[in-house]
Design an enzyme around this catalytic site. Structure first.
Site, mmCIF file in Angstrom:
data_model
loop_
_atom_site.group_PDB
_atom_site.id
_atom_site.type_symbol
_atom_site.label_atom_id
_atom_site.label_comp_id
_atom_site.label_asym_id
_atom_site.label_seq_id
_atom_site.Cartn_x
_atom_site.Cartn_y
_atom_site.Cartn_z
ATOM 1 N N HIS A 1 0.638 -1.216 0.031
ATOM 2 C CA HIS A 1 0.176 0.130 -0.140
ATOM 3 C C HIS A 1 0.871 1.170 0.010
ATOM 4 C CE1 HIS A 1 -3.050 3.002 1.291
ATOM 5 N NE2 HIS A 1 -2.216 3.282 2.378
ATOM 6 N N ASP B 1 6.325 21.552 -26.652
ATOM 7 C CA ASP B 1 6.247 20.171 -26.214
ATOM 8 C C ASP B 1 7.380 20.177 -25.122
ATOM 9 O OD1 ASP B 1 6.245 17.300 -25.639
ATOM 10 O OD2 ASP B 1 5.265 17.220 -27.640
ATOM 11 N N TRP C 1 6.973 0.118 4.086
ATOM 12 C CA TRP C 1 7.630 0.752 2.599
ATOM 13 C C TRP C 1 9.023 1.479 3.126
ATOM 14 C CZ3 TRP C 1 8.855 5.823 1.186
ATOM 15 C CH2 TRP C 1 8.734 7.096 2.254
ATOM 16 N N SER D 1 12.827 6.080 -14.085
ATOM 17 C CA SER D 1 11.503 6.759 -14.511
ATOM 18 C C SER D 1 11.496 8.308 -13.959
ATOM 19 C CB SER D 1 10.423 6.001 -14.276
ATOM 20 O OG SER D 1 9.179 7.020 -14.463
ATOM 21 N N SER D 2 11.658 8.307 -12.551
ATOM 22 C CA SER D 2 11.216 9.591 -11.995
ATOM 23 C C SER D 2 12.533 10.420 -12.456
ATOM 24 C CB SER D 2 11.321 9.565 -10.537
ATOM 25 O OG SER D 2 10.093 8.503 -10.057
ATOM 26 N N HIS E 1 13.330 12.083 3.364
ATOM 27 C CA HIS E 1 12.644 13.201 3.612
ATOM 28 C C HIS E 1 12.357 14.365 2.555
ATOM 29 C CE1 HIS E 1 10.377 15.627 6.686
ATOM 30 N NE2 HIS E 1 10.882 16.572 6.000
ATOM 31 N N GLU F 1 11.914 13.298 -0.265
ATOM 32 C CA GLU F 1 10.890 12.469 -1.070
ATOM 33 C C GLU F 1 9.458 13.077 -0.481
ATOM 34 O OE1 GLU F 1 10.341 10.529 -3.380
ATOM 35 O OE2 GLU F 1 8.310 9.901 -3.124
ATOM 36 N N TYR G 1 8.603 15.981 0.442
ATOM 37 C CA TYR G 1 8.367 17.440 -0.135
ATOM 38 C C TYR G 1 8.244 17.142 -1.400
ATOM 39 C CZ TYR G 1 9.378 18.964 4.400
ATOM 40 O OH TYR G 1 9.231 19.073 5.797
ATOM 41 N N SER H 1 -1.809 27.083 -5.528
ATOM 42 C CA SER H 1 -1.522 28.473 -5.740
ATOM 43 C C SER H 1 -2.071 28.789 -7.143
ATOM 44 C CB SER H 1 0.049 28.521 -5.564
ATOM 45 O OG SER H 1 0.448 27.936 -4.445
ATOM 46 N N HIS I 1 14.991 13.371 12.161
ATOM 47 C CA HIS I 1 13.849 13.429 12.934
ATOM 48 C C HIS I 1 12.979 12.109 12.725
ATOM 49 C CE1 HIS I 1 11.403 16.004 9.552
ATOM 50 N NE2 HIS I 1 11.166 14.775 9.470
ATOM 51 N N HIS I 2 13.084 11.368 11.772
ATOM 52 C CA HIS I 2 12.224 10.197 11.650
ATOM 53 C C HIS I 2 12.913 8.922 12.390
ATOM 54 C CE1 HIS I 2 10.297 11.348 8.144
ATOM 55 N NE2 HIS I 2 11.152 12.050 7.723
ATOM 56 N N THR J 1 6.603 26.988 5.657
ATOM 57 C CA THR J 1 5.187 26.356 5.280
ATOM 58 C C THR J 1 4.138 27.470 5.767
ATOM 59 O OG1 THR J 1 6.236 24.506 5.761
ATOM 60 C CG2 THR J 1 3.996 24.226 5.684
ATOM 61 N N LYS K 1 3.363 30.224 3.589
ATOM 62 C CA LYS K 1 2.375 29.684 2.223
ATOM 63 C C LYS K 1 1.188 29.687 2.646
ATOM 64 C CE LYS K 1 5.404 27.136 -0.620
ATOM 65 N NZ LYS K 1 4.571 27.422 -1.874
ATOM 66 N N ARG L 1 1.864 1.478 15.160
ATOM 67 C CA ARG L 1 1.427 1.468 13.757
ATOM 68 C C ARG L 1 1.881 0.113 13.267
ATOM 69 N NH1 ARG L 1 5.984 4.906 10.512
ATOM 70 N NH2 ARG L 1 4.700 4.103 8.639
#
Lengths: 523, 187, 369
Positions: free
Chosen positions: A74, A103, A139, A167-168, A251, A253, A255, A266, A300-301, A326, A329, A448
């Site tokens: 998932h 293009d 994950w 790909s990315s 991290h 990732e 963002y 926006s 921080h993870h 943040t 924004k 979790r």
């Protein structure tokens, strides 16, 4: 090169080969978007299975082994298969039209970067049918659970991650090359629409961290098959090193999955407030500083892995700092709405829900940043609530908003506004019923990634499951609405929305197969 | 400069950055080791012999705890001679760990040291340690493995207890979980 | 209709039982640190509430009053340096104000003063091992909730999934230091009431400490995904007064001595089978399953297996020493001689594995030396 393509082909090829060989940014954008929607439903079904198992205490539907495979798949499918490709799809469709380019800069590579994905995900999903089952280590695939103790399918998982990484990266290179080189004359950097700006910064993040992810899975591969010991203490390695390298990727990732959402919102809010975006330059600077800070907060993870005090304090401070840009924004969006002339079409509803619910996710993020308190929150449902708040009503709602917003431009027809609103309200209510109670069960102490839980968590879990089914099934309304819109929607005007602004709305609706073959002039 | 030219240049730059970042991912491994050595992050300790200190700080006593951990599938008996000792910083402490192979076959073990609190890791000096080498042991036999350790007198004042743990891993060849001791330990 | 009534009454029952269960907040806990963390949590929570109130308030105001349907005309402002600087600087100041007490608590948590009791905590798939460093105490603690409750064939007890066979026992008011490590994968030892959560990492040692003010039973769970039964390795800590603690110590040591005596008495097949079945369901069932058939290609079957029907010595070796590179652990230290003998005998005679072999506790005790 592009001009010659544009003059020799006037319309799309017919049949399957149109999609297989296409180098047209609109076709590829469409492919990305449909692919991500299919993945969204696939990952969603897994989520519903997880929620169904958690409806009541005790094991009812699935066994712990399979439960872990479901949580892992998932997460991977939603992150790499649904959210990221959806943003790339939107970028493919909109960036050339927004900067006045005919293009993408590298159309053939564009075709490649899409067509790798179905293979990557077929490989990933095929592991479900392998001996020993699919990856079951979450994950975040922490070593040594994902190396020494992994099922044999981990090798396929590693290759799948490599493929989606390539790909990315190709997608990111293409986007940067387009934005830097193909802008219409007069479209200078500080005139770029914010969606383009946020994607430019996101693309740089992708270039910086996807190779690191490739590196870390390569190290895993070497540990598993070639006897190295990057993450194995027995050979002088360190499992915590894995976490550092992973989160160095992980991290930014996070963002990568939210900055383009900022861009979409926006675009939408000024349109429906009929007012210019408040503080455009500060929005750009805020995005850039969020991107910069994302590189110095990864640990921080890992507040509970046993870092020295200095480390804890540093990462706590750096993380709290992210709240500043943040906040800027969010304040800017609110200021844009203030004294505007607001209407509430479906894209605007999703954008408003984004602002509120993403901010709630931001608040829980701020709470998680407080290192001592994180010792209580870490790896509980509080974290699950936090990141689902920023990713579902955050990233996913922004994608929905963007899809509704640009759909009339893509296919020339309006979607059904009534159906859109029903979809919105079902999703909004469903999302909150699902994820809000997770804050409570997390604080009450539920870890979790567990398939079964103690009795005191039962009631909120039951509530969350009900919400998940409401949210899940309401996405079918979206599917129906889009199909309906393509086939027999009401004809859309060129500017589509009363308050629309920007180059894409100067094109006819639907946007012609080849647009801006001659660059527009920007005053 | 033509657009195609500019585009090629951008793409070259970007591809080069990707390659660079891929390399950086791997470079993080030695960077992390250096970082650990300086800060004692994660309680990682060097696997190289230290020089004994010349001064002894008699003013304080440190409680040194020795801990033995068997990793999974390590069927040896493994324990320190004494669990708790008190010693002054700079003082040399000579002790040993007992290893007893309970199986019938010859096995090779690797002991991995770790120090807690991690802040103290750079100050634990192993003058001689069985963890410097792999330890082979015949089936149904035992041996005392020597350890000579001292604590650097520059140890921060607020640390009064240090735990030195050894985890024993099975690195006998031909077992599926075999791992070779990489050179990283001595980097 | 009857079904409907049943459903409604079911709902009613459900909400009735639920009454005490709608816990929505963090526990205050029973240590100084846990209370400080609770306070930090509440402070940052209220800060978020206030900011949220202001931001969402302004937003709601615009949504209600500045809507086109009310005839609102869009104004034309789109920047203001003063406002923008203000809402950059003010949050920054709030954050600093928040970071200061947080850092203070963090420093307290990293206190290194000497402890009264050191306990080594080792995470195993999927149980905990507690070793008291100064005493000769060493035991495993695993889930004691019966499988029937998990599989919904029996009513669930109050402490469902939060109960263990051997809880950790510590004295009240003393500084207890936990040294955490793991035997296989990463685990995380978490007791919410202590506000202690630390990862247990194979090959590395971590520490955490606690001074509990109130005797009682405190429950927690493993907090780091560690494989199949991650959700089934709870932690139970009994905090006792000094006298009770000492009494427990004495009793524990006596019971330990009795266990080794039990190994010397002679056992018959029926007794061993009865004990073996209990041990099997505690230590083996999670992987090899109740019917001994295992899980294809992950956990091998014992029923009709070469090991269980073949050479006795090999079977004993596998159970005592584990199998390298697989999930089969070494049970030598985890189970007593009696338990080991019983479970091996059980495996050799259950599910139609009728070898008739008896493995005696004395035989195992000899090997364990």
């Amino acid at each position: 090169m592009n001009s010659s393509v544009a003059t020799t082909h006037h319309g799309p090829a017919s049949g399957l080969s149109r999609w297989l060989y296409t180098t047209n940014h609109k076709d590829i954008g469409t492919l990305y978007l449909w692919f991500s929607f299919v993945m969204f439903l696939t990952g969603g079904c897994m989520a519903l299975l997880i929620r169904a198992e958690l409806f009541q205490p005790g094991l009812q539907l699935i066994q712990p082994e399979f439960f872990n495979q479901m949580t892992t798949m998932h997460g991977l499918i939603m992150v790499f298969g649904a959210v990221m490709p959806a943003f790339v799809g939107l970028a493919n469709w909109m960036i050339p039209m927004m900067v006045g380019a005919p293009d993408m800069a590298l159309p053939r590579m564009n075709n490649w970067s899409f067509w790798i994905l179905p293979f990557a995900f077929s490989m990933m999903l095929s592991t479900l049918f392998m001996e020993g089952g699919a990856p079951n280590f979450g994950w975040t695939f922490y070593a040594p659970l994902s190396t020494t103790y992994a099922p044999p399918s981990v090798t396929f998982f590693i290759f799948a991650v490599h493929m989606m990484g390539i790909s990315s990266i190709m997608g990111a290179i293409n986007i940067i090359a387009t934005i830097l080189n193909l802008r219409a004359p007069g479209m200078n950097m500080m005139k770029l629409p914010l969606f383009v700006w946020t994607w430019l910064i996101t693309a740089f993040l992708l270039i910086a961290v996807m190779p690191v992810l490739a590196g870390v899975v390569t190290m895993m591969l070497m540990d598993i098959h070639f006897g190295t010991s990057f993450f194995n203490a027995a050979g002088g390695g360190d499992p915590v090193l894995f976490q550092h390298v992973f989160w160095f990727f992980g991290h930014p990732e996070v963002y990568i999955m939210i900055l383009p959402a900022f861009g979409i919102v926006s675009e939408i809010i000024p349109t429906f407030a009929r007012k210019k975006l408040f503080g455009y330059p500060s929005m750009v600077y805020a995005t850039a500083s969020i991107a910069f800070l994302s590189f110095i907060v990864w640990a921080h993870h890992m507040f509970t892995v046993g870092m020295p005090l200095v480390g804890e304090v540093f990462f706590m401070f750096a993380t709290m700092l992210i709240a500043v840009p943040t906040g800027v924004k969010v304040f800017n969006w609110v200021a844009t709405m203030f004294r505007g002339s607001l209407t509430f079409e479906t894209p605007m509803l999703f954008a408003l829900a984004f602002v509120v619910l993403f901010t709630i996710g931001g608040f829980s993020g701020l709470m998680l940043a407080i290192a001592p308190a994180d010792f209580q929150y870490h790896d509980t449902y509080f974290v699950v609530a936090h990141f689902h708040y920023v990713l579902v009503p955050g990233a996913v709602f922004a994608i929905m908003a963007g899809a509704y917003y640009w759909l009339p431009k893509w296919c020339g027809n309006y979607y059904s506004e009534t159906m859109g609103k029903v979809h919105f309200w079902c999703s909004f209510i469903g999302v909150n019923i699902t994820f809000f109670p997770m804050h409570f069960i997390g604080l009450a102490g539920m870890p979790r990634r567990i398939p079964d839980y103690a009795l005191q968590f039962a009631d909120f879990n039951a509530v969350a499951t009900v919400g998940a089914f409401i949210f899940g099934f309401s996405q079918l309304i979206f599917l129906y609405n889009v199909l309906h819109c393509i086939r027999k929607g009401r004809k859309a005007s060129d500017e589509v929305w009363e308050g629309s602004h920007g180059l894409e709305w100067t094109l006819p609706s639907p946007a012609p197969y080849h647009s801006f073959s001659e660059a527009p002039q920007i005053k | 400069m033509s657009i195609i030219h500019k585009k090629t240049r951008t793409v070259k730059w970007l591809v080069a950055s990707c390659v660079l970042m891929f390399g950086f991912g791997f470079a993080l491994v030695p960077i992390y080791d250096v970082f650990c050595r300086i800060t004692g992050l994660n309680g990682k300790v060097d696997l190289i012999p230290a020089q004994p200190s010349s001064v002894i700080d008699e003013s304080r006593q440190i409680k040194l705890q020795l801990v033995a951990v068997n990793n999974e599938t390590m069927p040896w008996e493994f324990k320190p001679k004494t669990v708790v000792t008190r010693l002054s910083p700079g003082e040399m402490h000579q002790t040993a760990y007992l290893a007893r192979n309970l199986t019938e076959r010859m096995m090779i073990a690797q002991a991995v040291p770790s120090v807690s609190p991690s802040e103290a890791a750079p100050f634990v000096q192993k003058i001689n340690c069985f963890c410097f080498e792999r330890q082979p042991l015949d089936g149904r036999s035992e041996k005392w493995m020597p350890l000579v350790v001292s604590i650097d007198p520059s140890l921060p004042k607020h640390i009064s207890t240090i735990t030195l743990s050894y985890t024993l891993f099975d690195i006998t060849p031909d077992t599926p979980s075999t791992v070779t001791l990489s050179e990283r330990g001595s980097l | 209709m009857e079904k409907l009534l049943l459903g409604v009454s079911g709902l009613f029952l459900f909400s009735g039982r639920a009454h005490a269960d709608w816990t929505v907040n963090l526990t205050k806990g029973v240590t100084e640190i846990s209370r400080e963390i609770y306070d930090l949590h509440m402070v940052i929570f209220w800060i978020c509430v206030v900011i949220g109130f202001i931001v969402f308030g302004v937003m709601l105001w615009s949504v209600v009053y500045h809507r086109k349907s009310r005839g609102a005309k869009a104004h034309n402002f789109h920047e203001s340096l003063v406002v923008e600087i203000a809402w950059t600087v003010v949050p920054f100041i709030i954050l600093i104000a928040m970071a200061v007490p947080a850092t203070a608590t963090l420093i307290k948590m990293y206190d290194n003063t000497e402890a009264d009791l050191d306990i080594q905590v080792t995470g195993y798939q999927w149980k905990w091992r507690y070793q008291y460093l100064a005493e000769d105490i060493d035991f495993f603690s695993s889930l004691s909730t019966p499988r029937e409750q998990i599989n919904n064939t029996q009513e669930k007890s109050t402490d469902y999934l939060l109960e263990v066979d051997n809880p950790l026992v510590i004295p009240v008011g003393k500084k207890v230091r936990f040294l955490l490590t793991a035997n296989d994968v990463i685990h995380s030892w978490w007791v919410p009431e202590f506000a202690v959560k630390k990862d247990a990492i194979p090959g590395f040692i971590n520490e955490a400490w606690v001074i509990v003010d109130k005797p009682g039973v405190y429950r927690g769970q493993c907090a780091e995904l560690c494989g199949k039964d991650h959700g089934f390795m709870p932690i139970v800590v009994e905090v006792k007064s000094q006298e009770d603690y000492e009494q427990w110590l004495a009793e524990f040591k006596k019971a330990d001595a009795l266990k080794s005596q039990a190994a010397e008495k002679s056992w018959n097949l029926a007794d061993l089978m009865a004990t073996g079945e209990q041990v099997y369901s505690k230590a083996c069932l999670a992987c090899h399953q109740a019917n001994g058939e295992g899980v294809p290609s992950i956990f091998p079957a014992l029923k009709n297996s070469a090991v269980a029907l073949g050479d006795e010595a090999l079977h004993i070796d596998v159970v005592l020493n584990g199998v390298s590179g697989t999930a089969m652990q070494a049970f030598k230290d985890q189970l007593s001689a009696v338990e080991l003998a019983a479970v091996i005998t059980y495996e050799r005679n259950a599910w139609g594995n009728k070898t008739g072999d008896i493995v005696t506790p004395a035989q195992i005790a000899e090997l364990k030396k």
